[in-house]
Each structure stands twice: as C-alpha cells, then as structure tokens.
Write an enzyme that holds these catalytic residues in place. Structure first.
Site, mmCIF file in Angstrom:
data_model
loop_
_atom_site.group_PDB
_atom_site.id
_atom_site.type_symbol
_atom_site.label_atom_id
_atom_site.label_comp_id
_atom_site.label_asym_id
_atom_site.label_seq_id
_atom_site.Cartn_x
_atom_site.Cartn_y
_atom_site.Cartn_z
ATOM 1 N N PRO A 1 0.838 -1.206 0.000
ATOM 2 C CA PRO A 1 0.000 0.000 0.000
ATOM 3 C C PRO A 1 0.875 1.258 0.000
ATOM 4 C CG PRO A 1 -0.183 -1.191 2.099
ATOM 5 C CD PRO A 1 0.654 -2.029 1.195
ATOM 6 N N GLY B 1 2.193 4.937 0.640
ATOM 7 C CA GLY B 1 2.104 6.002 1.645
ATOM 8 C C GLY B 1 1.539 5.549 2.975
ATOM 9 N N GLY C 1 3.370 3.763 5.389
ATOM 10 C CA GLY C 1 4.414 3.405 6.353
ATOM 11 C C GLY C 1 5.034 2.053 6.089
ATOM 12 N N GLY D 1 7.084 1.492 3.351
ATOM 13 C CA GLY D 1 8.289 1.635 2.536
ATOM 14 C C GLY D 1 8.072 1.471 1.046
ATOM 15 N N SER D 2 6.882 1.860 0.558
ATOM 16 C CA SER D 2 6.620 1.665 -0.873
ATOM 17 C C SER D 2 7.617 2.444 -1.739
ATOM 18 C CB SER D 2 5.181 2.044 -1.220
ATOM 19 O OG SER D 2 4.934 3.386 -0.877
ATOM 20 N N SER D 3 7.998 3.628 -1.323
ATOM 21 C CA SER D 3 8.916 4.429 -2.147
ATOM 22 C C SER D 3 10.307 3.795 -2.169
ATOM 23 C CB SER D 3 8.988 5.881 -1.662
ATOM 24 O OG SER D 3 9.613 5.975 -0.406
ATOM 25 N N ALA D 4 10.785 3.328 -1.026
ATOM 26 C CA ALA D 4 12.105 2.691 -0.993
ATOM 27 C C ALA D 4 12.086 1.394 -1.797
ATOM 28 C CB ALA D 4 12.530 2.417 0.449
ATOM 29 N N ALA D 5 10.976 0.660 -1.731
ATOM 30 C CA ALA D 5 10.878 -0.621 -2.444
ATOM 31 C C ALA D 5 10.924 -0.408 -3.956
ATOM 32 C CB ALA D 5 9.602 -1.355 -2.041
ATOM 33 N N ASP E 1 14.588 2.606 6.012
ATOM 34 C CA ASP E 1 13.636 1.937 5.122
ATOM 35 C C ASP E 1 14.369 1.208 3.995
ATOM 36 O OD1 ASP E 1 11.852 3.330 6.639
ATOM 37 O OD2 ASP E 1 10.658 4.071 4.965
#
Ligand code: PMV
Length: 308
Positions: free
Chosen positions: A80, A82, A84, A86-90, A131
């Site tokens: 999901p 935003g 918490g 870590g979608s952006s780091a992933a 993250d």
C-alpha cells in the site's frame, strides 16, 4: 530480448521511527508484500513513469554515463502506497537494481542501497536510511545513523520466534493526508519549539527499542505487549498519531493487546498501517472490523531484494 525482473519486500518499523532521524536506533523488519520491477529491451522506451526522472540521473551520476539505452519499465506492487510500509524505498531499490543489471553492472547490495538512499532523499528530504536498508538487505535490521556517512546496518542473526510472529496483525487505517516529509518536518519544528518533549521521546524510545531486541530474541510476550504500548505512547507525545487512530489503539489495548503506528504516521486522521499484537490475534481482527478497517497477517523478517 533482455528481461530483468527484480522484487523487493515491504518493511515495517517494529520500533524507532522518528527517533531514528535523530541518531537513535530503529528495529525494522522486511515484510512479505512484494513489489516487482521488470526492465526489458522490449519495445520503445517507456518513460511515462516520473520515477525515471529521479532514478536515471542518480545512476548516470554514479557511473558517469551520459545516456542509458532504451528500455521498457513495468512495475507491479502489493505494497500500500504512503502507509508506512516503505513503498517508495521498495520501488526505487527494485528499479535501481534491475536497471543496473540491465546495464551489465554486477549485483552489489551495498551499491544498490547507497543509490536507493539517494532516491529516498528526493522523496523524503531527510530520510534516516532505515527503510531502504531493510528493504535491500531483508530480515530484521538494527539501524542507526551515526553521521551522514556512517550508518550501522546490522542484519540480525535471529528471526522473530514463531510464538510471537503468529500474533502480529497489521491494521490499515488508510493513507495519511500528510507525507513522510511533512511529518518529519513537523517533529523537527516541535524539537525547536519544545526541545524537552522531543528529548524525552528520544531517550525513552531508544531504551524501549533496545529492550525490544532482547524481548523478541527471548520470546517474552508480556514484555513485548508492554513495549509496544509504551512506544506508541511516546509516539503520541510528539504528535504523530491522530486522535482517531489513538482511540482505536486504546480499544485494542483494552482487549489486552497492543498497537502502534508504523513509520511517519499522521496527525489529521489516517496514519497508515498499525502494527498490532495480541495473544489471540482474532481480538485485533474483531476490533478492526468494528472500526471498518481492513487487517491482515504477514511474515516478518523475510528476504530482501532479489532477482526473480
Ligand atoms: O512512513 P515511512 O515508511 O516513510 O517511514 C518513515 C520513518 C521515519 O522514521 C519517520 C523517517 C525516516 O526517514 O526514518
């Protein structure tokens, strides 16, 4: 045709978020929600992703290259956005890793982690680096930023004992209105205005995070519940858990469990994912249902970045 597929897990802060920005330790676990990136030479360059405008310059700068051959980029994700996890780091880590392989640059997790951190800076301003390190290396990570260029990233040599692992439930309170960047700035402003509140938070959270490490290793359930409750109380003291979410957490506590926000949190309403624990996880599921929130159980401490 050349086709590279790389997957990345999600992450969840067992404890230490926000404190980690100020050099305190965080204990973070890789979670079995998968994000997959495919980079292939098939077709014309697909640059509809804004992400390319962040990732390509980082790679060009690192390897002093002017152009990157045409490639097609495909991204699919169970993480999901935003919330918490870590979608952006992933997405940055998997994209960077796949593009490096596409460019025939050998697999090097330290390098991928370093470049992913550069991408995280673009997203979040002043990220701790916890993250991306957890997502890249996987498992349970003890993370501490000593100085901008000195970070302790220790992959723990034990996993969460089964007795504890089976009783964690993630409860989705929805995507916060505030971004991670905004929440980190908010805590920074509080530090300037009321330093004693944040100092107290930092000291207590460090103590709890260290205790948590021992409690997990020794599989001490009652102590684990106590630490999550105290950790959440501290997070509430710096204003990163909205009153809406705090009251749901109080319900879980009344049922004998514990829950905490994970990651940056939010101050208006939704705070993203909650990490909840109960000796009988069905109790958390009931509380989530009562509040019309979805919840699910996950594996904590799974493998990091990998080629599929
Ligand atoms: O909300 P997330 O998953 O981006 O996690 C943020 C964690 C913070 O400690 C608040 C910031 C950081 O960079 O570590």
């Amino acid at each position: 045709m050349k086709k590279i597929t790389v997957s990345a897990p999600a992450k969840i802060h067992l404890l230490g978020e926000h404190a980690v920005v100020y050099g305190k330790p965080a204990l973070v676990a890789a979670v079995n929600l998968k994000l997959t990136v495919v980079v292939s030479s098939n077709g014309s360059k697909n640059n509809s992703y804004d992400l390319s405008k962040i990732i390509e310059p980082i790679i060009k700068k690192e390897f002093k290259i002017k152009t990157i051959p045409k490639y097609k980029l495909e991204i699919s994700s169970e993480i999901p956005v935003g919330c918490g996890m870590g979608s952006s780091a992933a997405v940055s880590a998997a994209y960077i890793a796949a593009l490096l392989l596409f460019l025939n640059i050998p697999w090097d997790l330290d390098l991928i982690n370093k470049l992913t951190y550069e991408a995280e800076k673009v997203f979040h301003g002043n990220p701790s680096g916890a993250d991306n390190s957890t997502i890249v290396f996987g498992g349970l990570i003890w993370y501490r930023k000593e100085m901008p260029d000195l970070k302790i990233i220790q992959k723990l040599n034990f996993s969460i004992p089964k007795k504890l692992a089976n009783n964690f439930v993630l409860v989705n309170t929805g995507q916060p209105k505030e971004s991670t960047k905004e929440m980190v700035i908010k805590v920074g402003n509080l530090y300037k205005e009321k330093p004693q509140i944040v100092e107290k938070f930092l000291l207590e959270q460090e103590k709890l995070t260290r205790e948590l490490l021992f409690v997990i290793k020794e599989s001490k359930e009652d102590e684990l519940i106590w630490i999550i409750r105290q950790g959440e109380k501290n997070l509430e003291s710096i204003g990163v858990a909205s009153s809406y979410v705090s009251s749901i957490i109080r319900e879980i506590e009344k049922l004998g469990g514990a829950a905490k926000i994970c990651g940056a949190g939010g101050s208006t309403k939704s705070t993203g994912m909650l990490l909840a624990y109960h000796k009988d996880p069905d109790k958390i599921k009931e509380a989530a249902k009562k509040n019309n929130l979805s919840c699910f159980q996950v594996d904590l401490g799974v493998k990091g970045l990998r080629v599929e």
